[in-house]
Design a protein around this motif. Structure first.
Motif, mmCIF file in Angstrom:
data_model
loop_
_atom_site.group_PDB
_atom_site.id
_atom_site.type_symbol
_atom_site.label_atom_id
_atom_site.label_comp_id
_atom_site.label_asym_id
_atom_site.label_seq_id
_atom_site.Cartn_x
_atom_site.Cartn_y
_atom_site.Cartn_z
ATOM 1 N N ASP A 97 1.048 -1.602 -0.140
ATOM 2 C CA ASP A 97 0.231 0.458 0.075
ATOM 3 C C ASP A 97 0.549 0.936 0.336
ATOM 4 N N THR A 98 1.743 0.836 1.149
ATOM 5 C CA THR A 98 2.997 2.436 1.001
ATOM 6 C C THR A 98 3.761 2.725 -0.471
ATOM 7 N N TYR A 99 3.985 1.433 -0.739
ATOM 8 C CA TYR A 99 4.723 1.404 -1.853
ATOM 9 C C TYR A 99 3.677 1.587 -3.398
ATOM 10 N N ASP A 100 1.942 1.757 -3.487
ATOM 11 C CA ASP A 100 1.577 2.542 -4.479
ATOM 12 C C ASP A 100 1.243 3.778 -4.123
ATOM 13 N N LYS A 101 1.019 4.340 -2.700
ATOM 14 C CA LYS A 101 0.992 5.402 -2.985
ATOM 15 C C LYS A 101 2.231 6.473 -3.122
ATOM 16 N N LEU A 102 3.211 5.231 -2.149
ATOM 17 C CA LEU A 102 5.195 5.953 -3.244
ATOM 18 C C LEU A 102 4.448 6.181 -4.429
ATOM 19 N N ILE A 103 4.262 4.935 -5.285
ATOM 20 C CA ILE A 103 4.025 5.325 -6.989
ATOM 21 C C ILE A 103 3.460 5.665 -6.969
ATOM 22 N N ARG A 104 2.350 6.539 -6.608
ATOM 23 C CA ARG A 104 1.421 7.553 -7.346
ATOM 24 C C ARG A 104 1.845 8.869 -7.227
ATOM 25 N N ASN A 105 2.255 8.808 -5.970
ATOM 26 C CA ASN A 105 3.047 9.962 -5.093
ATOM 27 C C ASN A 105 4.143 10.422 -6.090
ATOM 28 N N HIS A 106 4.720 9.643 -6.305
ATOM 29 C CA HIS A 106 6.230 9.705 -7.518
ATOM 30 C C HIS A 106 5.762 10.332 -9.194
ATOM 31 N N ASP A 107 4.506 9.666 -9.226
ATOM 32 C CA ASP A 107 3.983 9.983 -10.659
ATOM 33 C C ASP A 107 3.509 11.053 -10.883
ATOM 34 N N ARG A 108 2.407 11.614 -9.457
ATOM 35 C CA ARG A 108 2.578 12.436 -9.109
ATOM 36 C C ARG A 108 3.596 13.930 -9.652
ATOM 37 N N LEU A 109 4.095 13.611 -8.804
ATOM 38 C CA LEU A 109 5.908 14.609 -8.415
ATOM 39 C C LEU A 109 6.143 14.598 -9.695
ATOM 40 N N LEU A 110 6.696 14.017 -10.075
ATOM 41 C CA LEU A 110 7.417 13.391 -11.918
ATOM 42 C C LEU A 110 6.395 14.822 -13.116
ATOM 43 N N ALA A 111 5.439 13.765 -12.967
ATOM 44 C CA ALA A 111 4.250 15.352 -13.376
ATOM 45 C C ALA A 111 4.115 16.534 -13.218
ATOM 46 N N ASN A 112 4.415 17.122 -11.534
ATOM 47 C CA ASN A 112 4.121 18.202 -11.239
ATOM 48 C C ASN A 112 5.392 18.697 -12.066
ATOM 49 N N SER A 113 6.478 18.100 -11.811
ATOM 50 C CA SER A 113 7.551 18.703 -12.218
ATOM 51 C C SER A 113 8.008 18.567 -13.342
ATOM 52 N N ALA A 114 7.707 17.784 -14.590
ATOM 53 C CA ALA A 114 7.848 18.289 -15.494
ATOM 54 C C ALA A 114 6.428 19.166 -15.787
ATOM 55 N N LEU A 115 5.471 19.710 -15.113
ATOM 56 C CA LEU A 115 4.638 20.533 -15.238
ATOM 57 C C LEU A 115 5.986 21.857 -14.831
ATOM 58 N N GLU A 116 6.110 21.763 -13.687
ATOM 59 C CA GLU A 116 6.839 23.132 -12.903
ATOM 60 C C GLU A 116 8.279 24.013 -13.820
ATOM 61 N N SER A 117 8.974 22.355 -14.179
ATOM 62 C CA SER A 117 9.828 22.534 -15.697
ATOM 63 C C SER A 117 9.912 23.322 -15.920
ATOM 64 N N SER A 118 8.315 22.898 -17.172
ATOM 65 C CA SER A 118 8.074 23.877 -18.080
ATOM 66 C C SER A 118 8.182 24.965 -17.624
ATOM 67 N N LYS A 119 7.051 25.260 -17.818
ATOM 68 C CA LYS A 119 6.795 26.689 -16.428
ATOM 69 C C LYS A 119 8.359 27.718 -16.426
ATOM 70 N N LEU A 120 9.305 27.479 -15.415
ATOM 71 C CA LEU A 120 10.263 27.702 -15.296
ATOM 72 C C LEU A 120 11.383 27.906 -16.398
ATOM 73 N N SER A 121 11.088 26.342 -17.467
ATOM 74 C CA SER A 121 11.650 26.822 -18.700
ATOM 75 C C SER A 121 11.000 28.790 -19.466
ATOM 76 N N LYS A 122 9.975 28.917 -19.322
ATOM 77 C CA LYS A 122 9.109 29.665 -20.370
ATOM 78 C C LYS A 122 9.691 30.871 -19.213
ATOM 79 N N ASP A 123 8.801 30.833 -18.227
ATOM 80 C CA ASP A 123 9.729 32.197 -17.106
ATOM 81 C C ASP A 123 10.978 32.377 -17.687
#
Length: 331
Positions: A97-123
Motif C-alpha cells: 500500500d505504501t509502495y502504491d502510495k509512493l508510486i502515485r506520489n512519485h507519478d504526481r511529483l514527476l508530472a508536477n515536476s515536468a509541469l513546473e520545469s516547463s513553466k520555469l523554462s518558459k519563465d
C-alpha cells in the motif's frame, strides 16, 4: 564581465544625466536598472527551485527502487514459518500500500515536476528576453547620453566663443565712444552728447548746433563738429554709420521750397550731414542717411522745451558683427 559593463555604463549614464540636468532621463534609467536587477533575482530563484525539485524526484526514485527490492525478497522467501509469513504478508500488504502510495506520489511529483520545469523554462526564456530588451534599451540610452554630451560640449565651445566676441565688441564700442567723445570735447553738452545704447554709439546733435529753424544747411559750428567726427571715424573700418534726422511735431511752413512735411525735412537734413561727413573723408559705403520725422521723440510733451529736444540729428555708430552672425548661423 556583464555586471562590470553595467556599472561602467551606469556611471556614464549618471554623469550624462547630471550634465543635462534632465530628471526624466535619470528616472527612466534608474527604473530600467531596477527592472534588470529584479529579473536577475527571479531567474536565480527559478533555477534554485528547479534544482530542489530534481533532487526530490531522485530521492523518490531511490525509495521506490529500494521498496521494490524489499518486496521481491519477501515474496521469494519460502523458508519462513506461517506466522512469520502472515506477518510478512501483513507487512508486505502495508508495504505494497505504501509502495502504491509512493508510486502515485512519485507519478504526481514527476508530472508536477515536468509541469513546473516547463513553466520555469518558459519563465527563464521570458526573463532572458526581457533582460536582452533591457540591455538593448540601456545601450540606446548610453548612445543618446554620449550624443547629448557631445552636443553640450560643442554648444559650450560656441557659447564661449560667442562670449569672447561679444566682450571684444563691447570693448571696441567703449573705445569708439571714448574716441568720439575726446574728438568732440569742445562742444556744449546740451548741444552734443555721446552715449552707448544696445551695443551702439549714439552721437546726438541738437538743431541749435547744426541748423537754423526749417533749414537744411548746416551752420559753420555744426560743420566743424561733423568734420571732427569724420576724422575720428576714418580709421574705423568695421563701423557702419547711420545718420537719422528727427523733427518735432510742428508741421513745416507751407510753401517751404522742396519740402511737403517733416519727412522731407528730416531726410534732407540727414542727407546734408552725410555729404559733409563724406566730404571730410568718411567712406560713403559706410554711411546710410535716413529720416524719422517726428515719430521718435525723446520727450513726448507738447512744450517748447520738449520740442527743442526732439529737433535733433542722431549719428549711430554700429560695429560690424559678421563674426558673431557666423557663429549664430553655425548653431
Amino acid at each position: 564581465m556583464f555586471k562590470k559593463s553595467i556599472y561602467r555604463f551606469t556611471g556614464v549614464a549618471l554623469l550624462g544625466t547630471c550634465l543635462l540636468g534632465s530628471c526624466t532621463t535619470a528616472k527612466k534609467y534608474n527604473d530600467l536598472l531596477a527592472q534588470k536587477v529584479k529579473l536577475e533575482r527571479e531567474k536565480a530563484d527559478c533555477q534554485s527551485t528547479l534544482a530542489r525539485t530534481t533532487k526530490e524526484r531522485s530521492d523518490l526514485s531511490k525509495q521506490v527502487t529500494e521498496l521494490t527490492e524489499f518486496r521481491t525478497k519477501l515474496a521469494t522467501d519460502t523458508t519462513l514459518l506461517g506466522s512469520t509469513l502472515r506477518k510478512t504478508q501483513g507487512v508486505y500488504a502495508d508495504l505494497s500500500d505504501t509502495y502504491d502510495k509512493l508510486i502515485r506520489n512519485h507519478d504526481r511529483l514527476l508530472a508536477n515536476s515536468a509541469l513546473e520545469s516547463s513553466k520555469l523554462s518558459k519563465d527563464l526564456a521570458r526573463r532572458e528576453d526581457e533582460l536582452k530588451a533591457l540591455n538593448e534599451t540601456l545601450m540606446r540610452n548610453r548612445s543618446q547620453l554620449d550624443q547629448l554630451s557631445t552636443d553640450l560640449k560643442s554648444r559650450e565651445e560656441r557659447l564661449n566663443e560667442l562670449e569672447r566676441i561679444l566682450a571684444e565688441k563691447d570693448k571696441a564700442v567703449n573705445a569708439l565712444k571714448n574716441k568720439v567723445s575726446n574728438a568732440l570735447l569742445g562742444f556744449n553738452s546740451k548741444d552734443l552728447s555721446v552715449d552707448v545704447r544696445n551695443g551702439k554709439v549714439y552721437v546726438s546733435l541738437s538743431e541749435q548746433l547744426l541748423f537754423k529753424s526749417g533749414s537744411t544747411k548746416v551752420d559753420a559750428k555744426g560743420q566743424d563738429a561733423l568734420r571732427k567726427l569724420a576724422a575720428a571715424l576714418k580709421d574705423q573700418q568695421d563701423v557702419n554709420v547711420v545718420v537719422e534726422g528727427h523733427t518735432d511735431d510742428v508741421p513745416v511752413s507751407k510753401g517751404t521750397v522742396g519740402m511737403q512735411d517733416n519727412w522731407d525735412l528730416s531726410v534732407l537734413r540727414a542727407t546734408e550731414i552725410t555729404r559733409i561727413l563724406t566730404g571730410a573723408g568718411l567712406a560713403g559705403t559706410k554711411i546710410t542717411p535716413s529720416g524719422r520725422a517726428q515719430n521718435v521723440p525723446v520727450d513726448a510733451a507738447k512744450t517748447a522745451e520738449a520740442r527743442q529736444k526732439n529737433r535733433r540729428t542722431e549719428i549711430i555708430l554700429t560695429p560690424k558683427l559678421d563674426e558673431l552672425f557666423q557663429i549664430l548661423e553655425g548653431n
